[in-house]
Design a protein around this motif. Structure first.
Motif, PDB file in Angstrom:
ATOM      1  N   ALA A  81       0.847  -1.194   0.000  1.00  8.00           N
ATOM      2  CA  ALA A  81       0.000   0.000   0.000  1.00  8.00           C
ATOM      3  C   ALA A  81       0.881   1.243   0.000  1.00  8.00           C
ATOM      4  CB  ALA A  81      -0.922   0.010   1.202  1.00  8.00           C
ATOM      5  N   LEU A  82       0.388   2.286  -0.626  1.00  8.92           N
ATOM      6  CA  LEU A  82       1.027   3.608  -0.598  1.00  8.92           C
ATOM      7  C   LEU A  82       0.129   4.537   0.193  1.00  8.92           C
ATOM      8  CD1 LEU A  82       3.094   5.774  -1.628  1.00  8.92           C
ATOM      9  CD2 LEU A  82       1.587   6.040  -3.632  1.00  8.92           C
ATOM     10  N   HIS A  83       0.669   5.131   1.244  1.00 10.28           N
ATOM     11  CA  HIS A  83      -0.082   6.092   2.052  1.00 10.28           C
ATOM     12  C   HIS A  83       0.328   7.500   1.682  1.00 10.28           C
ATOM     13  CE1 HIS A  83      -1.778   8.405   5.198  1.00 10.28           C
ATOM     14  NE2 HIS A  83      -0.666   8.534   5.904  1.00 10.28           N
ATOM     15  N   LEU A  84      -0.649   8.332   1.361  1.00 12.32           N
ATOM     16  CA  LEU A  84      -0.410   9.729   0.997  1.00 12.32           C
ATOM     17  C   LEU A  84      -1.327  10.640   1.806  1.00 12.32           C
ATOM     18  CD1 LEU A  84      -0.477   9.348  -2.904  1.00 12.32           C
ATOM     19  CD2 LEU A  84       1.581   9.588  -1.499  1.00 12.32           C
ATOM     20  N   CYS A  85      -0.795  11.751   2.217  1.00  8.99           N
ATOM     21  CA  CYS A  85      -1.622  12.802   2.820  1.00  8.99           C
ATOM     22  C   CYS A  85      -0.849  14.110   2.729  1.00  8.99           C
ATOM     23  CB  CYS A  85      -1.962  12.480   4.274  1.00  8.99           C
ATOM     24  SG  CYS A  85      -3.175  13.627   4.985  1.00  8.99           S
ATOM     25  N   GLU A  86      -1.414  15.057   1.989  1.00  8.41           N
ATOM     26  CA  GLU A  86      -0.750  16.330   1.719  1.00  8.41           C
ATOM     27  C   GLU A  86       0.648  16.079   1.160  1.00  8.41           C
ATOM     28  OE1 GLU A  86      -1.376  18.396   5.474  1.00  8.41           O
ATOM     29  OE2 GLU A  86      -3.133  19.368   4.607  1.00  8.41           O
ATOM     30  N   ASP A  87       1.726  16.457   1.866  1.00  4.82           N
ATOM     31  CA  ASP A  87       3.069  16.267   1.315  1.00  4.82           C
ATOM     32  C   ASP A  87       3.794  15.072   1.913  1.00  4.82           C
ATOM     33  OD1 ASP A  87       3.403  17.268   3.838  1.00  4.82           O
ATOM     34  OD2 ASP A  87       4.889  18.790   3.288  1.00  4.82           O
ATOM     35  N   ARG A  88       3.059  14.180   2.563  1.00  4.58           N
ATOM     36  CA  ARG A  88       3.670  13.004   3.173  1.00  4.58           C
ATOM     37  C   ARG A  88       3.395  11.771   2.323  1.00  4.58           C
ATOM     38  NH1 ARG A  88       0.997  15.507   7.197  1.00  4.58           N
ATOM     39  NH2 ARG A  88      -0.576  13.878   7.428  1.00  4.58           N
ATOM     40  N   ALA A  89       4.346  10.823   2.326  1.00  4.76           N
ATOM     41  CA  ALA A  89       4.195   9.582   1.569  1.00  4.76           C
ATOM     42  C   ALA A  89       4.931   8.465   2.298  1.00  4.76           C
ATOM     43  CB  ALA A  89       4.739   9.731   0.155  1.00  4.76           C
ATOM     44  N   GLU A  90       4.309   7.291   2.300  1.00  5.52           N
ATOM     45  CA  GLU A  90       4.889   6.152   3.009  1.00  5.52           C
ATOM     46  C   GLU A  90       4.402   4.856   2.359  1.00  5.52           C
ATOM     47  OE1 GLU A  90       5.273   4.620   7.646  1.00  5.52           O
ATOM     48  OE2 GLU A  90       3.423   5.591   6.982  1.00  5.52           O
ATOM     49  N   ILE A  91       5.273   3.862   2.339  1.00  8.79           N
ATOM     50  CA  ILE A  91       4.920   2.521   1.894  1.00  8.79           C
ATOM     51  C   ILE A  91       4.584   1.673   3.115  1.00  8.79           C
ATOM     52  CG2 ILE A  91       5.800   0.407   0.835  1.00  8.79           C
ATOM     53  CD1 ILE A  91       5.234   2.575  -1.202  1.00  8.79           C
ATOM     54  N   ILE A  92       3.479   0.930   3.031  1.00 10.49           N
ATOM     55  CA  ILE A  92       3.106  -0.049   4.066  1.00 10.49           C
ATOM     56  C   ILE A  92       2.921  -1.384   3.363  1.00 10.49           C
ATOM     57  CG2 ILE A  92       1.491  -0.660   5.894  1.00 10.49           C
ATOM     58  CD1 ILE A  92       0.597   2.279   5.938  1.00 10.49           C
ATOM     59  N   GLN A  93       3.593  -2.443   3.833  1.00 15.13           N
ATOM     60  CA  GLN A  93       3.495  -3.749   3.209  1.00 15.13           C
ATOM     61  C   GLN A  93       3.063  -4.816   4.208  1.00 15.13           C
ATOM     62  OE1 GLN A  93       7.593  -3.805   1.478  1.00 15.13           O
ATOM     63  NE2 GLN A  93       6.519  -4.056  -0.480  1.00 15.13           N
ATOM     64  N   ALA A  94       2.150  -5.675   3.763  1.00 12.84           N
ATOM     65  CA  ALA A  94       1.789  -6.878   4.506  1.00 12.84           C
ATOM     66  C   ALA A  94       2.616  -8.019   3.928  1.00 12.84           C
ATOM     67  CB  ALA A  94       0.308  -7.178   4.382  1.00 12.84           C
ATOM     68  N   ILE A  95       3.289  -8.773   4.804  1.00 15.56           N
ATOM     69  CA  ILE A  95       4.262  -9.774   4.369  1.00 15.56           C
ATOM     70  C   ILE A  95       3.920 -11.128   4.977  1.00 15.56           C
ATOM     71  CG2 ILE A  95       6.706 -10.399   4.343  1.00 15.56           C
ATOM     72  CD1 ILE A  95       7.297  -7.407   4.786  1.00 15.56           C
ATOM     73  N   ASP A  96       3.671 -12.099   4.107  1.00 13.85           N
ATOM     74  CA  ASP A  96       3.443 -13.481   4.532  1.00 13.85           C
ATOM     75  C   ASP A  96       4.800 -14.135   4.752  1.00 13.85           C
ATOM     76  OD1 ASP A  96       2.877 -16.141   4.878  1.00 13.85           O
ATOM     77  OD2 ASP A  96       1.671 -16.359   3.062  1.00 13.85           O
ATOM     78  N   GLY A  97       5.146 -14.341   5.998  1.00 16.51           N
ATOM     79  CA  GLY A  97       6.460 -14.865   6.331  1.00 16.51           C
ATOM     80  C   GLY A  97       6.724 -16.259   5.793  1.00 16.51           C
ATOM     81  N   SER A  98       5.668 -16.992   5.443  1.00 19.81           N
ATOM     82  CA  SER A  98       5.869 -18.351   4.954  1.00 19.81           C
ATOM     83  C   SER A  98       6.235 -18.399   3.480  1.00 19.81           C
ATOM     84  CB  SER A  98       4.591 -19.180   5.171  1.00 19.81           C
ATOM     85  OG  SER A  98       3.533 -18.719   4.367  1.00 19.81           O
ATOM     86  N   THR A  99       5.978 -17.302   2.739  1.00 13.78           N
ATOM     87  CA  THR A  99       6.270 -17.304   1.305  1.00 13.78           C
ATOM     88  C   THR A  99       7.179 -16.173   0.867  1.00 13.78           C
ATOM     89  OG1 THR A  99       4.288 -15.989   0.826  1.00 13.78           O
ATOM     90  CG2 THR A  99       4.071 -18.396   0.708  1.00 13.78           C
ATOM     91  N   ALA A 100       7.248 -15.070   1.642  1.00 15.97           N
ATOM     92  CA  ALA A 100       8.060 -13.924   1.226  1.00 15.97           C
ATOM     93  C   ALA A 100       9.535 -14.297   1.193  1.00 15.97           C
ATOM     94  CB  ALA A 100       7.838 -12.739   2.175  1.00 15.97           C
ATOM     95  N   ARG A 101      10.224 -13.726   0.197  1.00 17.63           N
ATOM     96  CA  ARG A 101      11.654 -13.992   0.055  1.00 17.63           C
ATOM     97  C   ARG A 101      12.420 -12.679   0.219  1.00 17.63           C
ATOM     98  NH1 ARG A 101       9.858 -17.388  -4.392  1.00 17.63           N
ATOM     99  NH2 ARG A 101      10.170 -15.650  -5.807  1.00 17.63           N
TER     100      ARG A 101
END
Length: 262
Positions: free
Chosen positions: A242-262
């Motif tokens: 996900a990309l979070h935006l509000c006015e001049d702020r920006a941030e990445i948020i990720q959900a990670i499945d520990g059993s498959t993520a590399r």
């Protein structure tokens, strides 16, 4: 177990989204588990940062196919559109377009089954015939009929009301990308759903910063001055972004499945 990863971004000076907190989510592809976890994290984040404010949720298409739980994903999106906790806007992806084509003209669009559609059919509890049987037009029509019988009407109606492009502040949200040099309002549906060549390598395809899915290279988003690609191949990598935006702020948020993520 699903965990989360965050990364602050630094937009160029003067680049702004709207005043309403916005969360854009990349291609889900049947990973209901990751979508459910990411939505819960977004809800927690928005309540903590913006108490009493309704956040805007933009989903960038490709909700179905490839992953195991497309039916659950569409059920969740149907619920989101009815919720008063968020304002949800849903973009059409090329895989929703292929699903619609199969539902409307199954004998012309049986190829959808080979590019992830078979997983969507199974998610509704519908068994697929043997591959050789699917060479017969009558078998494709019968499969379409069985899928429609199993699919809630609300899911079908959702497929009909998806958007193609959303503009907010200095950002524009699409599924695949845009044709450089063509005004956003004049873009063709097929390009918005399918484009790669001519868009991905262009230094400035539009005046707006394009936020898109459709193309992934790994479990990290592509963050460039002119575009932000938030498809991270959730069905393969186990990471939904996900990309979070509000006015001049920006941030990445990720959900990670520990059993498959590399």
């Amino acid at each position: 177990m699903i965990g989360f990863r965050r990364e602050r971004l630094a937009p160029a000076d003067g680049v702004r989204a709207g005043v309403q907190p916005l969360y854009a989510i990349g291609d889900v592809h049947g990973r209901y588990d990751l979508l459910h976890a990411l939505l819960a994290e977004i809800n927690r984040d928005a309540a903590e940062r913006y108490p009493g404010v309704t956040p805007l949720l933009v989903l960038c298409g490709d909700y179905v196919d490839r992953g195991p739980a497309s039916a659950e994903v569409l059920a969740a999106l149907t619920w989101l559109l009815r919720s008063t906790a968020v304002e949800a806007r849903l973009l059409e992806g090329n895989h929703e377009a292929m699903l619609r084509d199969f539902l409307e003209r199954p004998t012309d669009h049986g190829r959808w089954l080979a590019v992830g559609g078979a997983a969507t059919v199974r998610s509704y509890g519908v068994d697929l015939p043997e591959p050789a049987e699917l060479e017969r037009p009558a078998a494709l029509t019968a499969l379409r009929d069985s899928l429609l019988d199993a699919m809630p009407t609300s899911h079908y109606h959702l497929l009909l009301r998806l958007e193609l492009l959303i503009e907010i502040g200095d950002y524009a949200f699409v599924h695949a990308g845009v044709v450089p040099g063509v005004a956003l309002h004049a873009q063709r549906r097929d390009d918005l759903l399918w484009i790669r060549e001519g868009f991905l390598d262009h230094p400035k395809p539009a005046a707006s910063i394009i936020v898109h899915g459709h193309t992934w290279t790994g479990d990290r988003p592509t963050v460039l001055p002119h575009r932000i690609g938030i498809d991270t191949g959730a069905y393969k990598t186990g990471v939904l972004t996900a990309l979070h935006l509000c006015e001049d702020r920006a941030e990445i948020i990720q959900a990670i499945d520990g059993s498959t993520a590399r």
